[in-house]
Scaffold this active site. Structure first.
Site, mmCIF file in Angstrom:
data_model
loop_
_atom_site.group_PDB
_atom_site.id
_atom_site.type_symbol
_atom_site.label_atom_id
_atom_site.label_comp_id
_atom_site.label_asym_id
_atom_site.label_seq_id
_atom_site.Cartn_x
_atom_site.Cartn_y
_atom_site.Cartn_z
ATOM 1 C CB THR A 12 -1.376 -0.021 1.869
ATOM 2 O OG1 THR A 12 0.131 -0.102 2.598
ATOM 3 C CG2 THR A 12 -1.974 -1.233 0.684
ATOM 4 N N GLY A 13 2.460 0.774 -0.104
ATOM 5 C CA GLY A 13 3.213 1.852 0.156
ATOM 6 C C GLY A 13 3.391 3.120 -1.305
ATOM 7 C CB ALA A 88 10.188 -0.255 6.191
ATOM 8 C CE1 TYR A 101 5.371 -1.939 14.791
ATOM 9 C CE2 TYR A 101 5.595 0.420 13.183
ATOM 10 C CZ TYR A 101 5.382 -0.995 13.243
ATOM 11 O OH TYR A 101 4.073 -1.559 12.255
ATOM 12 C CB THR A 133 17.450 3.175 3.109
ATOM 13 O OG1 THR A 133 17.707 4.562 2.703
ATOM 14 C CG2 THR A 133 17.996 2.724 4.241
ATOM 15 C CD GLU A 135 18.751 8.548 5.781
ATOM 16 O OE1 GLU A 135 18.880 8.118 7.913
ATOM 17 O OE2 GLU A 135 18.572 9.720 5.839
ATOM 18 C CE1 TYR A 156 13.324 3.284 7.231
ATOM 19 C CE2 TYR A 156 15.164 4.714 6.835
ATOM 20 C CZ TYR A 156 14.207 4.042 6.125
ATOM 21 O OH TYR A 156 14.304 3.743 4.973
ATOM 22 C CE LYS A 160 14.236 0.189 5.686
ATOM 23 N NZ LYS A 160 13.436 -0.851 5.115
HETATM 24 P P1 NAP Z 1 6.181 3.957 2.371
HETATM 25 O O1 NAP Z 1 5.580 4.628 1.369
HETATM 26 O O2 NAP Z 1 6.107 4.681 3.953
HETATM 27 O O3 NAP Z 1 5.071 2.709 2.469
HETATM 28 C C1 NAP Z 1 5.824 1.989 3.251
HETATM 29 C C2 NAP Z 1 4.812 0.751 3.607
HETATM 30 O O4 NAP Z 1 5.298 -0.260 4.603
HETATM 31 C C3 NAP Z 1 3.229 0.736 3.514
HETATM 32 O O5 NAP Z 1 2.585 0.022 2.917
HETATM 33 C C4 NAP Z 1 3.042 0.180 5.050
HETATM 34 O O6 NAP Z 1 1.643 -0.054 5.182
HETATM 35 C C5 NAP Z 1 3.699 -0.702 5.092
HETATM 36 N N1 NAP Z 1 3.966 -1.170 6.741
HETATM 37 C C6 NAP Z 1 4.603 -0.054 7.478
HETATM 38 N N2 NAP Z 1 4.615 -1.155 8.667
HETATM 39 C C7 NAP Z 1 4.362 -2.569 8.922
HETATM 40 C C8 NAP Z 1 4.264 -3.182 8.912
HETATM 41 N N3 NAP Z 1 4.625 -3.442 10.318
HETATM 42 N N4 NAP Z 1 4.286 -5.002 8.153
HETATM 43 C C9 NAP Z 1 3.592 -4.656 7.226
HETATM 44 N N5 NAP Z 1 4.190 -3.516 6.552
HETATM 45 C C10 NAP Z 1 4.160 -1.967 7.044
HETATM 46 O O7 NAP Z 1 7.159 3.710 1.710
HETATM 47 P P2 NAP Z 1 8.075 3.980 0.525
HETATM 48 O O8 NAP Z 1 8.421 4.922 0.017
HETATM 49 O O9 NAP Z 1 7.104 2.916 -0.210
HETATM 50 O O10 NAP Z 1 9.948 2.988 0.525
HETATM 51 C C11 NAP Z 1 9.614 1.356 0.340
HETATM 52 C C12 NAP Z 1 10.351 0.720 1.338
HETATM 53 O O11 NAP Z 1 11.720 1.248 0.818
HETATM 54 C C13 NAP Z 1 10.884 0.769 2.730
HETATM 55 O O12 NAP Z 1 11.220 0.079 3.570
HETATM 56 C C14 NAP Z 1 11.719 2.065 2.851
HETATM 57 O O13 NAP Z 1 12.553 1.898 4.154
HETATM 58 C C15 NAP Z 1 12.295 1.938 1.760
HETATM 59 N N6 NAP Z 1 13.129 3.161 0.994
HETATM 60 C C16 NAP Z 1 12.465 4.033 0.667
HETATM 61 C C17 NAP Z 1 12.946 5.137 0.018
HETATM 62 C C18 NAP Z 1 12.399 6.223 -0.312
HETATM 63 O O14 NAP Z 1 13.179 7.634 -0.990
HETATM 64 N N7 NAP Z 1 11.070 6.000 -0.814
HETATM 65 C C19 NAP Z 1 14.229 5.131 0.215
HETATM 66 C C20 NAP Z 1 15.019 3.935 0.043
HETATM 67 C C21 NAP Z 1 14.634 3.151 0.815
HETATM 68 P P3 NAP Z 1 0.056 1.291 5.561
HETATM 69 O O15 NAP Z 1 -0.151 1.999 4.174
HETATM 70 O O16 NAP Z 1 -0.435 0.608 6.597
HETATM 71 O O17 NAP Z 1 0.992 2.639 6.256
HETATM 72 O O1 G4F Z 2 11.545 13.650 3.260
HETATM 73 P P1 G4F Z 2 12.475 13.148 4.574
HETATM 74 O O2 G4F Z 2 11.412 12.496 5.612
HETATM 75 O O3 G4F Z 2 13.330 12.010 4.232
HETATM 76 P P2 G4F Z 2 14.587 11.469 4.563
HETATM 77 O O4 G4F Z 2 15.051 11.618 5.740
HETATM 78 O O5 G4F Z 2 15.947 11.561 3.585
HETATM 79 O O6 G4F Z 2 14.398 9.777 4.415
HETATM 80 C C1 G4F Z 2 13.581 9.579 2.993
HETATM 81 O O7 G4F Z 2 15.012 8.647 2.022
HETATM 82 C C2 G4F Z 2 15.614 7.849 2.713
HETATM 83 C C3 G4F Z 2 16.362 7.206 1.721
HETATM 84 O O8 G4F Z 2 17.418 8.297 2.514
HETATM 85 C C4 G4F Z 2 14.355 6.922 3.104
HETATM 86 F F1 G4F Z 2 14.845 5.154 2.887
HETATM 87 C C5 G4F Z 2 13.142 7.164 3.953
HETATM 88 O O9 G4F Z 2 12.148 5.622 4.150
HETATM 89 C C6 G4F Z 2 12.732 8.305 3.983
HETATM 90 O O10 G4F Z 2 12.246 7.486 2.813
HETATM 91 O O11 G4F Z 2 13.411 14.386 4.713
HETATM 92 C C7 G4F Z 2 15.258 14.172 4.026
HETATM 93 C C8 G4F Z 2 15.126 15.854 4.418
HETATM 94 C C9 G4F Z 2 16.232 15.598 5.979
HETATM 95 O O12 G4F Z 2 17.378 16.267 6.043
HETATM 96 C C10 G4F Z 2 14.898 16.434 7.089
HETATM 97 O O13 G4F Z 2 16.164 16.753 7.670
HETATM 98 O O14 G4F Z 2 14.554 17.057 4.319
HETATM 99 C C11 G4F Z 2 14.783 17.364 5.783
HETATM 100 N N1 G4F Z 2 13.778 18.152 5.957
HETATM 101 C C12 G4F Z 2 13.487 19.582 6.317
HETATM 102 N N2 G4F Z 2 12.826 20.138 7.065
HETATM 103 C C13 G4F Z 2 11.965 17.631 6.378
HETATM 104 C C14 G4F Z 2 11.292 18.786 6.083
HETATM 105 N N3 G4F Z 2 11.562 16.592 6.468
HETATM 106 C C15 G4F Z 2 10.606 16.184 6.405
HETATM 107 N N4 G4F Z 2 9.616 14.620 6.673
HETATM 108 N N5 G4F Z 2 9.634 17.327 6.833
HETATM 109 C C16 G4F Z 2 10.078 18.855 6.945
HETATM 110 O O15 G4F Z 2 9.460 19.616 7.267
#
Ligand code: NAP
Ligand code: G4F
Length: 344
Positions: A12-13, A88, A101, A133, A135, A156, A160
Protein backbone atom coordinates in the site's frame (compact mmCIF):
# COMPACT_ATOMS: atom_id res chain seq x y z
CA UNK A 1 6.24 -20.84 -19.13
CA UNK A 2 4.26 -20.71 -15.83
CA UNK A 3 3.60 -17.22 -14.51
CA UNK A 4 5.89 -15.88 -11.82
CA UNK A 5 4.49 -14.86 -8.46
CA UNK A 6 5.88 -11.97 -6.46
CA UNK A 7 5.06 -11.30 -2.82
CA UNK A 8 5.28 -7.62 -1.91
CA UNK A 9 5.27 -6.36 1.69
CA UNK A 10 4.35 -2.67 1.97
CA UNK A 11 2.12 -2.99 -1.09
CA UNK A 12 0.00 0.00 0.00
CA UNK A 13 3.07 2.28 0.13
CA UNK A 14 4.60 4.46 -2.58
CA UNK A 15 7.07 1.87 -3.89
CA UNK A 16 4.78 -1.12 -3.32
CA UNK A 17 2.14 0.43 -5.55
CA UNK A 18 4.56 1.43 -8.34
CA UNK A 19 6.23 -2.00 -8.22
CA UNK A 20 2.82 -3.72 -8.43
CA UNK A 21 1.96 -1.70 -11.57
CA UNK A 22 5.37 -2.57 -13.04
CA UNK A 23 5.26 -6.32 -12.31
CA UNK A 24 1.63 -6.79 -13.42
CA UNK A 25 2.67 -5.33 -16.79
CA UNK A 26 5.47 -7.93 -16.86
CA UNK A 27 2.89 -10.71 -16.41
CA UNK A 28 3.42 -11.45 -12.69
CA UNK A 29 0.79 -12.53 -10.21
CA UNK A 30 1.09 -10.32 -7.11
CA UNK A 31 0.62 -11.40 -3.53
CA UNK A 32 0.12 -8.06 -1.81
CA UNK A 33 0.66 -7.94 1.95
CA UNK A 34 -1.23 -5.09 3.58
CA UNK A 35 -1.84 -4.11 7.18
CA UNK A 36 -5.24 -3.97 8.75
CA UNK A 37 -6.13 -0.34 9.29
CA UNK A 38 -9.07 1.42 10.96
CA UNK A 39 -9.63 3.48 7.81
CA UNK A 40 -8.91 2.78 4.14
CA UNK A 41 -5.19 2.53 3.35
CA UNK A 42 -5.36 1.21 -0.22
CA UNK A 43 -5.67 4.50 -2.14
CA UNK A 44 -2.45 3.86 -4.07
CA UNK A 45 -3.58 0.42 -5.29
CA UNK A 46 -7.32 1.00 -5.68
CA UNK A 47 -6.87 1.35 -9.45
CA UNK A 48 -5.81 -2.33 -9.47
CA UNK A 49 -8.76 -3.51 -7.36
CA UNK A 50 -11.12 -1.53 -9.58
CA UNK A 51 -9.82 -2.93 -12.87
CA UNK A 52 -11.37 -6.37 -13.43
CA UNK A 53 -8.48 -7.57 -15.63
CA UNK A 54 -5.74 -6.37 -13.29
CA UNK A 55 -7.49 -7.45 -10.08
CA UNK A 56 -7.27 -11.08 -11.25
CA UNK A 57 -3.49 -10.74 -10.96
CA UNK A 58 -3.56 -9.33 -7.45
CA UNK A 59 -4.18 -11.42 -4.33
CA UNK A 60 -4.34 -9.40 -1.11
CA UNK A 61 -3.29 -10.84 2.26
CA UNK A 62 -3.48 -9.20 5.64
CA UNK A 63 -0.05 -9.23 7.22
CA UNK A 64 2.34 -7.48 9.54
CA UNK A 65 6.13 -7.66 9.65
CA UNK A 66 6.03 -7.71 13.45
CA UNK A 67 4.12 -11.03 13.47
CA UNK A 68 6.38 -13.97 12.59
CA UNK A 69 3.61 -16.59 12.58
CA UNK A 70 1.68 -14.52 10.07
CA UNK A 71 4.75 -14.02 7.83
CA UNK A 72 5.55 -17.73 7.96
CA UNK A 73 1.97 -18.73 7.10
CA UNK A 74 1.70 -16.35 4.12
CA UNK A 75 5.01 -17.53 2.64
CA UNK A 76 4.16 -21.19 3.32
CA UNK A 77 0.80 -20.99 1.58
CA UNK A 78 1.94 -18.88 -1.40
CA UNK A 79 5.54 -20.10 -2.01
CA UNK A 80 6.38 -17.08 -4.18
CA UNK A 81 9.18 -16.95 -6.76
CA UNK A 82 10.20 -13.51 -5.56
CA UNK A 83 9.74 -11.56 -2.34
CA UNK A 84 10.12 -7.77 -2.28
CA UNK A 85 10.37 -6.59 1.32
CA UNK A 86 9.25 -2.98 1.00
CA UNK A 87 7.19 -2.79 4.20
CA UNK A 88 8.71 -0.59 6.91
CA UNK A 89 8.19 2.22 9.37
CA UNK A 90 9.91 4.38 6.75
CA UNK A 91 9.85 7.86 8.31
CA UNK A 92 13.27 8.84 9.68
CA UNK A 93 12.04 11.58 12.04
CA UNK A 94 9.26 9.35 13.44
CA UNK A 95 11.82 6.62 14.18
CA UNK A 96 13.25 8.83 16.96
CA UNK A 97 9.76 8.76 18.58
CA UNK A 98 9.13 5.02 18.08
CA UNK A 99 12.62 3.46 17.94
CA UNK A 100 11.62 0.06 19.30
CA UNK A 101 8.73 -0.37 16.88
CA UNK A 102 10.93 0.81 13.99
CA UNK A 103 13.51 -1.86 14.90
CA UNK A 104 10.82 -4.53 15.24
CA UNK A 105 9.29 -3.85 11.82
CA UNK A 106 12.38 -2.79 9.85
CA UNK A 107 15.15 -4.93 11.37
CA UNK A 108 13.40 -8.00 12.80
CA UNK A 109 10.74 -7.95 10.07
CA UNK A 110 13.48 -8.66 7.54
CA UNK A 111 14.89 -11.44 9.70
CA UNK A 112 11.42 -13.00 9.97
CA UNK A 113 11.05 -13.25 6.18
CA UNK A 114 14.55 -14.68 5.66
CA UNK A 115 13.99 -17.20 8.45
CA UNK A 116 10.71 -18.25 6.81
CA UNK A 117 12.52 -18.86 3.50
CA UNK A 118 15.11 -20.95 5.40
CA UNK A 119 12.78 -23.06 7.55
CA UNK A 120 10.40 -23.68 4.65
CA UNK A 121 13.38 -24.81 2.55
CA UNK A 122 12.57 -22.33 -0.23
CA UNK A 123 16.25 -21.39 -0.80
CA UNK A 124 16.24 -22.80 -4.35
CA UNK A 125 12.88 -21.27 -5.29
CA UNK A 126 12.42 -17.88 -3.67
CA UNK A 127 14.56 -14.82 -4.43
CA UNK A 128 14.57 -12.01 -1.86
CA UNK A 129 14.84 -8.24 -2.35
CA UNK A 130 15.50 -6.03 0.68
CA UNK A 131 14.57 -2.32 0.54
CA UNK A 132 17.78 -0.92 1.94
CA UNK A 133 18.48 2.78 1.99
CA UNK A 134 21.09 5.49 1.56
CA UNK A 135 20.30 6.48 5.19
CA UNK A 136 22.65 3.66 6.32
CA UNK A 137 25.60 5.80 5.12
CA UNK A 138 24.86 8.71 7.45
CA UNK A 139 27.44 11.51 7.41
CA UNK A 140 30.34 10.05 5.49
CA UNK A 141 32.29 10.53 2.26
CA UNK A 142 30.51 11.91 -0.81
CA UNK A 143 29.49 10.36 -3.18
CA UNK A 144 28.51 7.08 -1.56
CA UNK A 145 28.88 3.71 -3.30
CA UNK A 146 28.78 0.02 -2.30
CA UNK A 147 32.21 0.29 -0.63
CA UNK A 148 31.46 3.39 1.48
CA UNK A 149 31.54 2.82 5.27
CA UNK A 150 28.22 2.97 7.12
CA UNK A 151 27.62 5.55 9.90
CA UNK A 152 23.82 5.49 10.51
CA UNK A 153 22.35 8.48 12.35
CA UNK A 154 18.80 7.45 13.28
CA UNK A 155 16.94 4.48 14.78
CA UNK A 156 15.49 3.95 11.28
CA UNK A 157 18.94 3.81 9.66
CA UNK A 158 20.31 1.51 12.37
CA UNK A 159 17.36 -0.86 11.92
CA UNK A 160 17.88 -0.85 8.17
CA UNK A 161 21.57 -1.58 8.69
CA UNK A 162 20.68 -4.66 10.76
CA UNK A 163 18.41 -5.73 7.88
CA UNK A 164 21.21 -5.06 5.38
CA UNK A 165 23.69 -7.35 7.16
CA UNK A 166 21.05 -10.01 7.84
CA UNK A 167 20.36 -10.12 4.09
CA UNK A 168 24.09 -10.47 3.34
CA UNK A 169 24.48 -13.13 6.03
CA UNK A 170 21.54 -15.27 4.81
CA UNK A 171 22.95 -15.06 1.27
CA UNK A 172 26.36 -16.27 2.43
CA UNK A 173 25.25 -18.77 5.10
CA UNK A 174 22.25 -20.41 3.42
CA UNK A 175 22.79 -19.72 -0.27
CA UNK A 176 19.58 -17.68 -0.57
CA UNK A 177 19.37 -15.37 -3.61
CA UNK A 178 19.08 -12.27 -1.42
CA UNK A 179 20.00 -8.71 -2.41
CA UNK A 180 20.03 -5.23 -0.90
CA UNK A 181 18.89 -2.35 -3.09
CA UNK A 182 20.54 0.67 -1.47
CA UNK A 183 18.13 3.20 -2.86
CA UNK A 184 18.60 6.94 -2.47
CA UNK A 185 15.54 9.19 -1.94
CA UNK A 186 12.91 8.63 -4.58
CA UNK A 187 9.67 10.48 -4.94
CA UNK A 188 6.62 10.93 -7.12
CA UNK A 189 2.94 11.91 -6.97
CA UNK A 190 2.23 8.93 -4.67
CA UNK A 191 4.87 9.96 -2.09
CA UNK A 192 3.59 10.16 1.51
CA UNK A 193 2.56 13.71 2.46
CA UNK A 194 4.94 13.99 5.44
CA UNK A 195 8.17 13.50 3.45
CA UNK A 196 9.72 16.83 2.56
CA UNK A 197 9.30 16.63 -1.25
CA UNK A 198 5.56 16.00 -1.17
CA UNK A 199 5.07 18.35 1.77
CA UNK A 200 6.59 21.11 -0.39
CA UNK A 201 4.68 20.36 -3.61
CA UNK A 202 1.38 20.15 -1.71
CA UNK A 203 2.02 23.36 0.24
CA UNK A 204 3.09 25.30 -2.87
CA UNK A 205 -0.04 24.05 -4.67
CA UNK A 206 -2.19 25.20 -1.74
CA UNK A 207 -0.56 28.64 -1.83
CA UNK A 208 -1.29 28.80 -5.57
CA UNK A 209 -4.94 27.81 -4.93
CA UNK A 210 -5.12 30.44 -2.12
CA UNK A 211 -5.79 27.79 0.54
CA UNK A 212 -2.82 28.82 2.69
CA UNK A 213 -0.42 31.73 3.01
CA UNK A 214 2.83 30.01 4.08
CA UNK A 215 4.29 26.73 5.32
CA UNK A 216 7.04 25.65 7.73
CA UNK A 217 10.03 23.37 7.28
CA UNK A 218 12.98 22.14 9.36
CA UNK A 219 16.54 21.75 8.09
CA UNK A 220 16.63 23.79 4.85
CA UNK A 221 20.25 22.98 4.06
CA UNK A 222 20.10 19.17 4.00
CA UNK A 223 20.97 17.81 0.56
CA UNK A 224 19.46 14.72 -0.98
CA UNK A 225 19.88 12.79 -4.24
CA UNK A 226 16.25 12.83 -5.39
CA UNK A 227 15.13 10.39 -8.09
CA UNK A 228 11.83 9.11 -9.44
CA UNK A 229 10.15 6.17 -7.68
CA UNK A 230 8.85 4.84 -11.01
CA UNK A 231 12.42 4.63 -12.36
CA UNK A 232 13.70 3.03 -9.15
CA UNK A 233 11.24 0.12 -8.87
CA UNK A 234 12.59 -1.23 -12.17
CA UNK A 235 16.00 -1.62 -10.50
CA UNK A 236 14.47 -3.93 -7.84
CA UNK A 237 13.29 -6.33 -10.53
CA UNK A 238 16.60 -6.11 -12.40
CA UNK A 239 18.52 -7.05 -9.23
CA UNK A 240 16.50 -10.27 -8.92
CA UNK A 241 17.09 -11.05 -12.61
CA UNK A 242 20.88 -10.79 -12.28
CA UNK A 243 22.97 -13.96 -12.60
CA UNK A 244 24.40 -13.68 -9.10
CA UNK A 245 22.97 -11.90 -6.07
CA UNK A 246 24.71 -8.70 -5.02
CA UNK A 247 24.00 -5.31 -3.40
CA UNK A 248 23.52 -2.17 -5.50
CA UNK A 249 23.40 1.59 -4.97
CA UNK A 250 20.56 3.21 -6.94
CA UNK A 251 20.80 6.98 -7.35
CA UNK A 252 20.94 9.83 -9.86
CA UNK A 253 24.40 11.10 -8.83
CA UNK A 254 23.15 14.67 -8.25
CA UNK A 255 22.14 16.24 -4.96
CA UNK A 256 20.08 19.33 -4.22
CA UNK A 257 19.21 21.14 -0.99
CA UNK A 258 15.73 21.36 0.52
CA UNK A 259 15.87 25.09 -0.38
CA UNK A 260 16.52 24.23 -4.03
CA UNK A 261 13.50 21.87 -3.96
CA UNK A 262 11.35 24.75 -2.68
CA UNK A 263 12.67 27.09 -5.40
CA UNK A 264 12.02 24.53 -8.12
CA UNK A 265 8.43 23.91 -6.92
CA UNK A 266 7.67 27.66 -6.93
CA UNK A 267 9.28 27.97 -10.37
CA UNK A 268 6.52 25.69 -11.67
CA UNK A 269 3.98 28.41 -10.79
CA UNK A 270 6.28 31.19 -12.07
CA UNK A 271 7.31 32.52 -8.66
CA UNK A 272 10.92 33.32 -7.78
CA UNK A 273 11.96 32.76 -4.15
CA UNK A 274 14.72 34.60 -2.32
CA UNK A 275 16.05 33.66 1.12
CA UNK A 276 16.51 36.15 3.95
CA UNK A 277 17.72 35.86 7.55
CA UNK A 278 19.58 33.04 9.27
CA UNK A 279 18.85 29.95 11.40
CA UNK A 280 15.38 29.93 12.96
CA UNK A 281 14.72 33.40 11.47
CA UNK A 282 15.37 32.31 7.87
CA UNK A 283 12.44 32.93 5.53
CA UNK A 284 11.65 32.26 1.88
CA UNK A 285 9.95 35.22 0.25
CA UNK A 286 8.31 35.97 -3.08
CA UNK A 287 11.00 38.03 -4.81
CA UNK A 288 8.40 40.19 -6.56
CA UNK A 289 5.81 40.84 -3.84
CA UNK A 290 7.78 40.25 -0.62
CA UNK A 291 5.15 37.80 0.69
CA UNK A 292 6.62 35.26 3.14
CA UNK A 293 5.95 31.72 1.94
CA UNK A 294 8.44 29.61 3.96
CA UNK A 295 9.38 29.76 7.64
CA UNK A 296 11.50 27.50 9.86
CA UNK A 297 9.93 25.49 12.68
CA UNK A 298 12.37 23.60 14.95
CA UNK A 299 9.72 20.92 15.53
CA UNK A 300 10.92 19.42 12.22
CA UNK A 301 14.59 19.28 13.28
CA UNK A 302 15.91 15.77 14.03
CA UNK A 303 18.18 15.00 16.99
CA UNK A 304 20.72 13.94 14.36
CA UNK A 305 20.28 14.52 10.62
CA UNK A 306 22.26 13.49 7.55
CA UNK A 307 23.82 16.50 5.82
CA UNK A 308 24.25 15.23 2.28
CA UNK A 309 23.43 12.03 0.41
CA UNK A 310 24.68 11.69 -3.16
CA UNK A 311 25.01 8.24 -4.69
CA UNK A 312 27.40 6.74 -7.19
CA UNK A 313 25.35 4.08 -8.99
CA UNK A 314 27.99 3.05 -11.55
CA UNK A 315 27.85 -0.62 -10.46
CA UNK A 316 24.09 -0.83 -11.23
CA UNK A 317 24.56 1.08 -14.49
CA UNK A 318 27.34 -1.30 -15.55
CA UNK A 319 25.98 -4.66 -14.34
CA UNK A 320 22.21 -4.19 -14.48
CA UNK A 321 22.13 -1.67 -17.36
CA UNK A 322 19.88 0.41 -15.11
CA UNK A 323 19.85 4.19 -15.30
CA UNK A 324 17.56 6.95 -14.04
CA UNK A 325 15.29 8.41 -16.72
CA UNK A 326 13.84 11.41 -14.86
CA UNK A 327 15.73 14.61 -14.00
CA UNK A 328 15.25 16.53 -10.74
CA UNK A 329 13.41 19.29 -12.65
CA UNK A 330 11.09 16.77 -14.35
CA UNK A 331 10.39 15.06 -11.01
CA UNK A 332 9.37 18.31 -9.27
CA UNK A 333 7.22 19.30 -12.27
CA UNK A 334 5.45 15.92 -12.26
CA UNK A 335 4.68 16.23 -8.54
CA UNK A 336 3.53 19.86 -8.88
CA UNK A 337 1.27 19.00 -11.82
CA UNK A 338 -0.33 16.17 -9.86
CA UNK A 339 -0.82 18.18 -6.64
CA UNK A 340 -2.26 21.18 -8.47
CA UNK A 341 -4.79 18.80 -10.02
CA UNK A 342 -5.57 17.18 -6.66
CA UNK A 343 -5.90 20.48 -4.76
CA UNK A 344 -8.70 22.29 -6.49
P1 NAP B 1 6.00 4.08 2.44
O1 NAP B 1 5.25 4.80 1.37
O2 NAP B 1 6.09 4.66 3.79
O3 NAP B 1 5.36 2.62 2.54
C1 NAP B 1 5.69 1.75 3.60
C2 NAP B 1 4.77 0.54 3.52
O4 NAP B 1 5.09 -0.33 4.60
C3 NAP B 1 3.27 0.85 3.64
O5 NAP B 1 2.56 -0.01 2.79
C4 NAP B 1 2.99 0.52 5.10
O6 NAP B 1 1.64 0.16 5.34
C5 NAP B 1 3.89 -0.70 5.26
N1 NAP B 1 4.19 -1.04 6.64
C6 NAP B 1 4.56 -0.23 7.67
N2 NAP B 1 4.74 -0.93 8.80
C7 NAP B 1 4.47 -2.22 8.50
C8 NAP B 1 4.44 -3.42 9.25
N3 NAP B 1 4.73 -3.44 10.54
N4 NAP B 1 4.11 -4.56 8.61
C9 NAP B 1 3.79 -4.57 7.30
N5 NAP B 1 3.79 -3.47 6.54
C10 NAP B 1 4.12 -2.30 7.13
O7 NAP B 1 7.51 3.79 1.98
P2 NAP B 1 8.13 3.79 0.49
O8 NAP B 1 8.64 5.15 0.21
O9 NAP B 1 7.21 3.12 -0.43
O10 NAP B 1 9.43 2.89 0.74
C11 NAP B 1 9.40 1.48 0.54
C12 NAP B 1 10.56 0.85 1.26
O11 NAP B 1 11.78 1.37 0.76
C13 NAP B 1 10.60 1.09 2.77
O12 NAP B 1 11.13 -0.06 3.37
C14 NAP B 1 11.57 2.26 2.92
O13 NAP B 1 12.16 2.22 4.20
C15 NAP B 1 12.55 1.96 1.81
N6 NAP B 1 13.23 3.10 1.19
C16 NAP B 1 12.50 4.17 0.70
C17 NAP B 1 13.15 5.20 0.04
C18 NAP B 1 12.40 6.37 -0.52
O14 NAP B 1 13.04 7.39 -0.79
N7 NAP B 1 11.11 6.26 -0.77
C19 NAP B 1 14.55 5.16 -0.10
C20 NAP B 1 15.25 4.05 0.39
C21 NAP B 1 14.57 3.02 1.02
P3 NAP B 1 0.50 1.27 5.62
O15 NAP B 1 0.09 1.78 4.26
O16 NAP B 1 -0.57 0.49 6.29
O17 NAP B 1 1.13 2.32 6.47
O1 G4F C 1 11.87 13.75 3.06
P1 G4F C 1 12.58 13.30 4.28
O2 G4F C 1 11.77 13.03 5.48
O3 G4F C 1 13.43 12.04 3.83
P2 G4F C 1 14.68 11.28 4.50
O4 G4F C 1 14.80 11.57 5.93
O5 G4F C 1 15.86 11.57 3.63
O6 G4F C 1 14.23 9.75 4.35
C1 G4F C 1 13.65 9.26 3.14
O7 G4F C 1 14.69 8.82 2.28
C2 G4F C 1 15.47 7.73 2.80
C3 G4F C 1 16.55 7.41 1.75
O8 G4F C 1 17.66 8.23 1.96
C4 G4F C 1 14.55 6.56 3.03
F1 G4F C 1 15.25 5.47 3.47
C5 G4F C 1 13.48 6.92 4.04
O9 G4F C 1 12.57 5.83 4.18
C6 G4F C 1 12.69 8.13 3.52
O10 G4F C 1 11.98 7.75 2.38
O11 G4F C 1 13.70 14.38 4.68
C7 G4F C 1 14.70 14.80 3.78
C8 G4F C 1 15.48 15.95 4.41
C9 G4F C 1 15.95 15.67 5.84
O12 G4F C 1 17.28 16.12 6.01
C10 G4F C 1 15.03 16.50 6.71
O13 G4F C 1 15.62 16.94 7.93
O14 G4F C 1 14.61 17.08 4.50
C11 G4F C 1 14.76 17.66 5.78
N1 G4F C 1 13.52 18.41 6.11
C12 G4F C 1 13.45 19.75 6.26
N2 G4F C 1 12.20 20.10 6.60
C13 G4F C 1 12.32 17.88 6.33
C14 G4F C 1 11.48 18.95 6.65
N3 G4F C 1 11.85 16.60 6.30
C15 G4F C 1 10.55 16.39 6.56
N4 G4F C 1 10.06 15.13 6.49
N5 G4F C 1 9.69 17.42 6.89
C16 G4F C 1 10.11 18.71 6.96
O15 G4F C 1 9.33 19.62 7.25
Amino acid sequence: MPRKTALITGVTGQDGSYLTDFLIKKGYKIIGVKRRSSSFNTKRIDHIYNDIKQSKNFIPYYGDLTDSSNILRIIQSTKPDEIYNLGAQSHVHTSFEIPEYSANADALGTLRILEAIRVLKLQKKTKFYQASTSEIFGNTEIPQNERTPFRPRSPYAISKLYAYWTTVNYREAYDIFAVNGILFNHEGPRRGETFVSRKITRAVSEIYRKKRKFFTLGNLNAKRDWGSAKDYVESMWLMLKAKTPSDYVISTGKSYSVKKFVEEAFKYINIKISWKGKGLKEIGVNKKTGEVYVRVDPVYFRPTDVDELRGDSSKARRELKWRPKTTFQELVSEMMKSDLKEIK
